[in-house]
Design a protein around this motif. Structure first.
Motif, PDB file in Angstrom:
ATOM      1  N   GLN A 134      19.348  11.609 -29.554  1.00 40.13           N
ATOM      2  CA  GLN A 134      20.125  11.128 -27.980  1.00 40.13           C
ATOM      3  C   GLN A 134      18.477  10.461 -26.908  1.00 40.13           C
ATOM      4  N   LYS A 135      17.333  11.796 -27.329  1.00 40.74           N
ATOM      5  CA  LYS A 135      16.249  11.440 -26.484  1.00 40.74           C
ATOM      6  C   LYS A 135      15.029  10.726 -26.705  1.00 40.74           C
ATOM      7  N   GLU A 136      15.517   9.611 -27.997  1.00 41.71           N
ATOM      8  CA  GLU A 136      15.124   8.770 -27.871  1.00 41.71           C
ATOM      9  C   GLU A 136      13.390   8.796 -28.301  1.00 41.71           C
ATOM     10  N   THR A 137      12.628   9.601 -28.805  1.00 39.73           N
ATOM     11  CA  THR A 137      12.273  10.126 -29.460  1.00 39.73           C
ATOM     12  C   THR A 137      11.820   9.542 -30.896  1.00 39.73           C
ATOM     13  N   PRO A 138      10.671   9.428 -31.544  1.00 37.51           N
ATOM     14  CA  PRO A 138      10.771   9.276 -33.453  1.00 37.51           C
ATOM     15  C   PRO A 138      10.904  10.419 -34.096  1.00 37.51           C
ATOM     16  N   LEU A 139      12.097  10.597 -34.618  1.00 36.61           N
ATOM     17  CA  LEU A 139      12.341  12.024 -35.058  1.00 36.61           C
ATOM     18  C   LEU A 139      11.468  11.730 -36.460  1.00 36.61           C
TER      19      LEU A 139
ATOM     20  N   LYS B 285      27.445   5.615 -37.076  1.00 37.39           N
ATOM     21  CA  LYS B 285      26.520   4.218 -37.046  1.00 37.39           C
ATOM     22  C   LYS B 285      25.458   4.370 -35.441  1.00 37.39           C
ATOM     23  N   THR B 286      24.853   4.932 -36.282  1.00 39.23           N
ATOM     24  CA  THR B 286      23.684   5.452 -35.239  1.00 39.23           C
ATOM     25  C   THR B 286      22.308   5.115 -35.901  1.00 39.23           C
ATOM     26  N   ASN B 287      20.932   4.282 -35.790  1.00 39.73           N
ATOM     27  CA  ASN B 287      19.837   4.054 -35.983  1.00 39.73           C
ATOM     28  C   ASN B 287      18.761   4.621 -35.432  1.00 39.73           C
ATOM     29  N   PRO B 288      18.605   5.590 -35.416  1.00 43.29           N
ATOM     30  CA  PRO B 288      17.760   6.446 -33.603  1.00 43.29           C
ATOM     31  C   PRO B 288      16.335   6.143 -34.730  1.00 43.29           C
ATOM     32  N   SER B 289      14.785   6.188 -34.394  1.00 48.45           N
ATOM     33  CA  SER B 289      13.804   5.858 -35.142  1.00 48.45           C
ATOM     34  C   SER B 289      13.635   7.466 -36.523  1.00 48.45           C
ATOM     35  N   LEU B 290      13.924   7.645 -37.520  1.00 45.11           N
ATOM     36  CA  LEU B 290      13.510   8.358 -38.583  1.00 45.11           C
ATOM     37  C   LEU B 290      12.664   7.710 -39.740  1.00 45.11           C
ATOM     38  N   SER B 291      11.797   8.944 -40.033  1.00 48.26           N
ATOM     39  CA  SER B 291      10.774   9.174 -40.866  1.00 48.26           C
ATOM     40  C   SER B 291      10.446  10.239 -41.447  1.00 48.26           C
TER      41      SER B 291
ATOM     42  N   LYS C 183      19.288  11.150 -42.311  1.00 49.59           N
ATOM     43  CA  LYS C 183      19.304   9.543 -42.288  1.00 49.59           C
ATOM     44  C   LYS C 183      21.215   9.620 -42.541  1.00 49.59           C
ATOM     45  N   THR C 184      21.894  10.132 -43.395  1.00 56.40           N
ATOM     46  CA  THR C 184      23.284  10.499 -43.527  1.00 56.40           C
ATOM     47  C   THR C 184      24.427  10.515 -42.209  1.00 56.40           C
TER      48      THR C 184
END
Ligand SMILES: NC(=O)c1ccc[n+]([C@@H]2O[C@H](COP(=O)([O-])OP(=O)(O)OC[C@H]3O[C@@H](n4cnc5c(N)ncnc54)[C@H](OP(=O)(O)O)[C@@H]3O)[C@@H](O)[C@H]2O)c1
Length: 288
Positions: free
Chosen positions: A172-177, A233-239, A226-227
């Motif tokens: 929810q915080k919009e910082t890349p994870l 159905k959300t798509n945060p920045s995740l690497s 990721k799962t």
């Protein structure tokens, strides 16, 4: 009089999961859910007095020191709760003829394999948390005959603190994870484990011993995250990132998948896949 069942650590996620499904069992059993404020398991005299007074049929020990990173900085506290207090519970269970159901962890293993661990594999914990939990197990196996030790892994439950809820709030915080992709294990939905514990009780079985229980399948923390996001159905920045053990700071087993064949075959349990159970947990939070 109905047989009594004690559940310690009542404010933790597993105890809450048990409490939430207990309604169907209350016609046959009387449950006592006690938090640290009501029964601090590190207080030997209190434990003894409480168990002597109530003569429980079962004690489900959900109380534990579970903060793996903090345990490195506070080994005394970790051992006090995960080992010393377990001795008090075990001694009191023995004295009052109570069957102890104790929850332990995949972290009793070192993780230097890629074959799921069976119950007879040699434990070799590589951090304070794992060592303190193994010491608790060791006391039980040496001193009790009527016990179940259930080792589980990567436990989570809705609306409590765990990896799943942490990911949800970070997203929810919009910082890349960035999440570790080289630590492999099996997530376990606390409600599934709660059902297994209650089923063992209702079976009135004396097939005592150590058992492994997790949801089926294996994954990395990165894929777990990721799962979670795919399901809701959300798509945060995740690497992905790598975890490196730093012996002077913290070691974590890189592979801690538990082989669950023994519990499946002994009690004829069907274990849900981790993704199926994750959907159930998320559907309870997001009402889908
Ligand atoms: N979480 C996991 O990923 C995981 C993985 C494998 C195995 N396990 C094992 O599964 C079991 C249940 O874990 P969980 O995730 O449900 O744990 P949890 O949510 O951290 O709950 C543990 C509870 O124990 C309580 N507690 C701590 N010290 C106590 C004391 N001295 N007397 C009484 N209660 C005390 C805690 O209260 P306070 O918070 O007030 O201290 C907390 O409510 C534990 O044995 C754990 O080792 C957990």
């Amino acid at each position: 009089m109905k047989p009594k069942i004690l559940v310690t650590g009542a404010k933790g996620q597993l105890a809450k999961a048990i409490k939430n499904i207990v309604a169907t069992y209350t016609k046959d059993y009387e449950f006592y859910f006690v938090s640290k404020a009501n029964l601090d398991i590190t207080k030997a005299q209190d434990v003894k007095a409480f168990l002597t007074k109530h003569r429980f049929e079962y004690c489900i020990n959900c109380a534990a020191y579970t903060n793996v990173a903090e345990a490195e900085k506070n080994p005394k506290k970790a051992f006090k709760i995960n080992s010393e207090a377990v001795m008090y519970l075990a001694d009191s269970c023995k004295a009052s003829n109570t069957i102890l159901i104790h929850i332990s962890t995949d972290y009793v293993f070192s993780g230097e394999t890629n074959i799921p661990y069976i119950e007879t594999d040699l434990p070799n914990p590589i951090n304070v948390y794992g060592k303190s939990k193994l010491a608790g197990e060791a006391y039980i196996t040496k001193n009790l005959s009527s016990y179940f030790i259930i080792r589980t892994s990567w436990l989570y439950y809705q609306n409590t603190n765990n990896f799943m809820t942490t990911m949800l709030s970070l997203s929810q915080k919009e910082t890349p994870l960035t999440v570790v992709d080289n630590q492999i294990g099996s997530p376990t939905y606390a409600e599934d484990l709660a059902k297994v514990i209650l089923k063992i009780i209702t079976l009135k079985t004396n097939k005592f011993g150590i058992y492994h229980y997790s949801n089926s399948g294996q994954t990395s923390w990165y894929d777990f995250a990721k799962t979670i996001f795919n399901i809701i159905k959300t798509n945060p920045s995740l690497s992905p990132k790598k975890f490196y053990n730093i012996p002077s700071v913290l070691n974590r087993p890189l592979f801690s998948v538990l082989n669950t064949s023994k519990i499946e075959q002994t009690f004829l349990f069907k274990i849900p896949n981790w993704k199926t159970s994750l959907k159930v947990a998320l559907s309870k939070m997001y009402k889908f």
